[in-house]
Structures are given as C-alpha cells and as structure tokens.
Scaffold this active site. Sequence first.
Site, PDB file in Angstrom:
ATOM      1  N   SER A  56      32.891  36.352  41.117  1.00  0.00           N
ATOM      2  CA  SER A  56      33.610  37.384  41.233  1.00  0.00           C
ATOM      3  C   SER A  56      33.852  39.563  40.872  1.00  0.00           C
ATOM      4  O   SER A  56      31.908  38.788  41.047  1.00  0.00           O
ATOM      5  CB  SER A  56      34.666  37.569  39.208  1.00  0.00           C
ATOM      6  OG  SER A  56      33.042  37.924  38.270  1.00  0.00           O
ATOM      7  N   ASP A  94      36.752  36.695  44.282  1.00  0.00           N
ATOM      8  CA  ASP A  94      37.638  36.407  43.338  1.00  0.00           C
ATOM      9  C   ASP A  94      38.136  37.871  43.347  1.00  0.00           C
ATOM     10  O   ASP A  94      37.350  38.585  42.023  1.00  0.00           O
ATOM     11  CB  ASP A  94      37.167  35.632  42.338  1.00  0.00           C
ATOM     12  CG  ASP A  94      37.943  35.162  40.974  1.00  0.00           C
ATOM     13  OD1 ASP A  94      39.782  35.135  41.606  1.00  0.00           O
ATOM     14  OD2 ASP A  94      37.744  34.694  40.081  1.00  0.00           O
ATOM     15  N   HIS A  95      39.529  37.937  42.668  1.00  0.00           N
ATOM     16  CA  HIS A  95      39.671  39.470  42.446  1.00  0.00           C
ATOM     17  C   HIS A  95      39.306  40.588  43.387  1.00  0.00           C
ATOM     18  O   HIS A  95      38.872  41.387  42.705  1.00  0.00           O
ATOM     19  CB  HIS A  95      39.459  39.743  40.851  1.00  0.00           C
ATOM     20  CG  HIS A  95      41.088  38.519  39.994  1.00  0.00           C
ATOM     21  ND1 HIS A  95      42.071  38.859  40.279  1.00  0.00           N
ATOM     22  CD2 HIS A  95      40.149  37.459  39.696  1.00  0.00           C
ATOM     23  CE1 HIS A  95      42.977  37.576  39.937  1.00  0.00           C
ATOM     24  NE2 HIS A  95      41.830  36.965  39.264  1.00  0.00           N
ATOM     25  N   GLY A 191      41.647  33.251  31.352  1.00  0.00           N
ATOM     26  CA  GLY A 191      41.050  33.100  29.494  1.00  0.00           C
ATOM     27  C   GLY A 191      40.636  31.649  28.793  1.00  0.00           C
ATOM     28  O   GLY A 191      41.847  31.325  29.151  1.00  0.00           O
ATOM     29  N   HIS A 232      45.912  31.052  40.200  1.00  0.00           N
ATOM     30  CA  HIS A 232      45.106  31.483  39.199  1.00  0.00           C
ATOM     31  C   HIS A 232      44.896  30.916  37.398  1.00  0.00           C
ATOM     32  O   HIS A 232      45.811  29.956  37.346  1.00  0.00           O
ATOM     33  CB  HIS A 232      44.665  32.635  39.055  1.00  0.00           C
ATOM     34  CG  HIS A 232      43.987  33.499  39.865  1.00  0.00           C
ATOM     35  ND1 HIS A 232      43.430  34.089  40.073  1.00  0.00           N
ATOM     36  CD2 HIS A 232      44.896  33.580  41.906  1.00  0.00           C
ATOM     37  CE1 HIS A 232      42.877  34.950  41.821  1.00  0.00           C
ATOM     38  NE2 HIS A 232      43.631  34.041  42.103  1.00  0.00           N
ATOM     39  N   ASN A 275      42.308  27.970  40.224  1.00  0.00           N
ATOM     40  CA  ASN A 275      41.268  28.476  40.181  1.00  0.00           C
ATOM     41  C   ASN A 275      40.735  27.712  38.363  1.00  0.00           C
ATOM     42  O   ASN A 275      41.775  28.058  37.697  1.00  0.00           O
ATOM     43  CB  ASN A 275      41.325  30.372  40.098  1.00  0.00           C
ATOM     44  CG  ASN A 275      41.446  30.690  41.347  1.00  0.00           C
ATOM     45  OD1 ASN A 275      41.122  30.390  42.201  1.00  0.00           O
ATOM     46  ND2 ASN A 275      41.240  31.825  41.313  1.00  0.00           N
ATOM     47  N   ILE A 276      39.556  27.978  38.332  1.00  0.00           N
ATOM     48  CA  ILE A 276      39.010  27.613  37.155  1.00  0.00           C
ATOM     49  C   ILE A 276      37.868  27.516  36.590  1.00  0.00           C
ATOM     50  O   ILE A 276      36.988  27.854  37.697  1.00  0.00           O
ATOM     51  CB  ILE A 276      38.728  25.713  36.854  1.00  0.00           C
ATOM     52  CG1 ILE A 276      40.211  25.041  37.327  1.00  0.00           C
ATOM     53  CG2 ILE A 276      38.311  25.183  35.779  1.00  0.00           C
ATOM     54  CD1 ILE A 276      40.069  23.765  37.488  1.00  0.00           C
TER      55      ILE A 276
HETATM   56  P1  13P Z   1      41.034  30.664  33.999  1.00  0.00           P
HETATM   57  O1  13P Z   1      39.889  31.948  33.271  1.00  0.00           O
HETATM   58  O2  13P Z   1      42.034  30.013  33.479  1.00  0.00           O
HETATM   59  O3  13P Z   1      39.385  29.813  33.787  1.00  0.00           O
HETATM   60  O4  13P Z   1      40.966  30.866  35.253  1.00  0.00           O
HETATM   61  C1  13P Z   1      40.337  31.345  36.226  1.00  0.00           C
HETATM   62  C2  13P Z   1      41.191  32.951  37.206  1.00  0.00           C
HETATM   63  O5  13P Z   1      41.981  32.528  37.842  1.00  0.00           O
HETATM   64  C3  13P Z   1      39.426  32.882  38.075  1.00  0.00           C
HETATM   65  O6  13P Z   1      40.068  34.136  39.412  1.00  0.00           O
HETATM   66  O1  G3H Z   2      39.975  35.741  36.786  1.00  0.00           O
HETATM   67  C1  G3H Z   2      38.636  36.032  36.716  1.00  0.00           C
HETATM   68  C2  G3H Z   2      37.592  34.705  36.185  1.00  0.00           C
HETATM   69  O2  G3H Z   2      37.370  34.069  35.255  1.00  0.00           O
HETATM   70  C3  G3H Z   2      36.159  36.122  36.467  1.00  0.00           C
HETATM   71  O3  G3H Z   2      35.678  36.180  35.190  1.00  0.00           O
HETATM   72  O4  G3H Z   2      34.972  38.703  36.190  1.00  0.00           O
HETATM   73  O5  G3H Z   2      34.497  38.154  33.333  1.00  0.00           O
HETATM   74  O6  G3H Z   2      33.460  37.150  35.928  1.00  0.00           O
HETATM   75  P1  G3H Z   2      35.137  37.429  35.057  1.00  0.00           P
HETATM   76 ZN    ZN Z   3      42.094  34.679  38.633  1.00  0.00          ZN
END
Ligand code: 13P
Ligand code: G3H
Ligand code: ZN
Length: 334
Positions: A56, A94-95, A191, A232, A275-276
């Site tokens: 991320s 990610d994101h 979360g 996600h 996604n986990i």
């Molecule tokens: P969780 O918070 O459910 O593990 O999701 C993670 C996620 O979607 C990362 O992009």
């Molecule tokens: O989708 C979000 C992921 O769980 C990443 O979380 O931005 O705290 O690294 P983070």
């Molecule tokens: Zn996500």
Amino acid sequence: MVNYKELGLVNTREMFKRAVAGGYAIPAFNFNTMEQMQAIVMAAVETQSPVIMQVSKGARNYANGTILRNLAKGAVEYAKELGCEAPEIVLHLDHGDTFELCKDCIDNGFSSVMIDGSSLPYEENIALTKKVVDYAHQFDVTVEAELGVLAGVEDEVVAAESHYTKPEEVVDFATRTGCDSLAISIGTSHGAHKFTPEQCTLVNGVLVPPPLAFDVLAEIEKKLPGFPIVLHGSSSVPQDEVATINKYGGKLEAAIGIPEEQLRKASKSAVCKINIDSDSRLAMTAAIRKYLAENPSHFDPRQYLKPARENMKKMYIHKIVNVLGSNGKLACAK
Ligand code: 13P
Ligand code: G3H
Ligand code: ZN
C-alpha cells in the site's frame, strides 16, 4: 527504470486466466516487513501456489519503496532457494490513488498496479484508470481498477445497496478503460471491524454477519463473462487470534470479519484475487503479545518475531489450502 521481469516477477494476466477457469482465487497478501515477506514466500512454496505480494501507499511510506522492491526480488530468489523452480510472484501496488504513484511503481519494478478511482465521479474514474492502463500496458504491467465503494461499518453494510458496484456499469467501464481486473463492492470492507454486533445474527453463540451480495456478483459475471474480479476487505478476523490478543493485554472489541465459507464460495466464481491484510496483522500481534507476556525478560526481537512469522505462515497456508484453493496451481506444478 527497473522492469519487473529483471526481478523474476510476473504480472497477473496468466494466473488470473487460470484461476477464473479453474474456480479458485489467488491470494493477495499485504506486506510491510521482512517477516511478512518470508512467511508469504514459505507458505506459497509449501503449497505450490502463485501469490500476489501487495504494497500500500502506507507500506511504501513505512518501509521505503526501494527496500520493498528489493524484498520482492529477494522473495523470488528465496522461493527458488526453498526448492520452487518457477515461482509466480506478483509485486502489486494496492490502492494507488494517483497516476504519478502508479507510474513510479511501474518504473520501479512493480508487475501490477491498482488505480483506485472508486471515490471519484464515474467519468473521472474512467479517465484516470485509462491513463494508468495506457502507461502500464507499454511495460506489460497489469492494472486493477475499482467500481463501487466498499462500505465501512458506519455505512451500515446491510442497507448500503447504493455502495455496491452497479452491474449495469461494468461493461462500459471495463471496455473504455482497458483494465485487466476489476475490484467490486459486494459487502466486504477493510479492517478488523467490518460489522457491528447489531448487524449480525447470533447462531449457536457466534455472531454471523449478513451474507455478501452474491446476486450482484452473479449479475456482474453475466455481464462480463470470464473477466477477473477482485475482492478487497476479505479478512475473516479469526476469533482465536482476537481472543489471544485480548488475553495478553490487548483490547479489540467487536472485531468481526467475513466468514470463510463466503470467501470459499466467492473463490469458485469469477473472483480470482482475494485481498487479506488484517488477518496477517492479527496473527502477528497475537503471537508477539503472547510471547512477550510469557517471556517478560526477553528483549531480542528475533525471539518474538520468529513465532510471529510462524503464526502468519500458518494463517497464509490455511487461506491458500482451505479458503482460496490456489494450492498446487503453479504452472510448473502440473
Ligand atoms: P482486510 O482489511 O480485510 O484484510 O482487507 C485488505 C485489503 O483489502 C487490502 O487492499
Ligand atoms: O486496503 C488497505 C490495506 O489493508 C492496507 O492498509 O494503508 O494501512 O497499509 P494500510
Ligand atoms: Zn483494499
């Protein structure tokens, strides 16, 4: 410029094609630390699974992009050292929230990026996603986009129909952007607190959250047959890890995730990436809290990071084998 192919990484195209056809999903595990990377690689090698290691914006800020890229390169070499001849490891952003961030990752060894324009008006999401796709495809980097907004607990998931991805938009969106995969919203959220107890039903003493919107998923699949779909917010928030955290000084209240059978069902559909992140955080924290509580005089980080790494590895293997079904799915495992 560092192209991911120099690092031994792969993009998502082939593995998604096989996952959609085979009725399983590829695990996408977030990582911020060396121990998470090691646990992910050990689990993927032991189960012969392709794997997506995702980073991320927060991870890049925490650990530094160059270090994470070299950890991913190390992951490929480590997998080979563990006996996997041809590992399939993706390094994924990610994101990503801007074109500039995606470009920086593409220019620096990522094999896949997500551009998350889901909070933008529809036409702006399309324009931004298309700009990223046009750049990424020049380097054979695959792009995940998102349509629909993942509900937060405050949005009252059960009633938040309007946050779900609108099936009538997906063909237009995928065609006009050229994205390689699409993250959708069908009731998951990020979360460890995905649902309030009030949103759940008590079944045999266990709080069961409302089911995912499989009807929306089915409609999307009908409109985009065979197109790779991403979920996600798919941590299940194992209650034994929550209990361990709370037993050893933590205070996690009403932590509720997505039941694993729901994810098992989704994995069999066009959902080919799950996604986990939160479950890894819980596994790590539970092991560290327990170790330190039981060994109050220890202060060498290796002493408590070792059980943390073991606990994450166990969790990753469980997800791969018992939930996503990607074990034995390496192209070379046939
Ligand atoms: P969780 O918070 O459910 O593990 O999701 C993670 C996620 O979607 C990362 O992009
Ligand atoms: O989708 C979000 C992921 O769980 C990443 O979380 O931005 O705290 O690294 P983070
Ligand atoms: Zn996500």
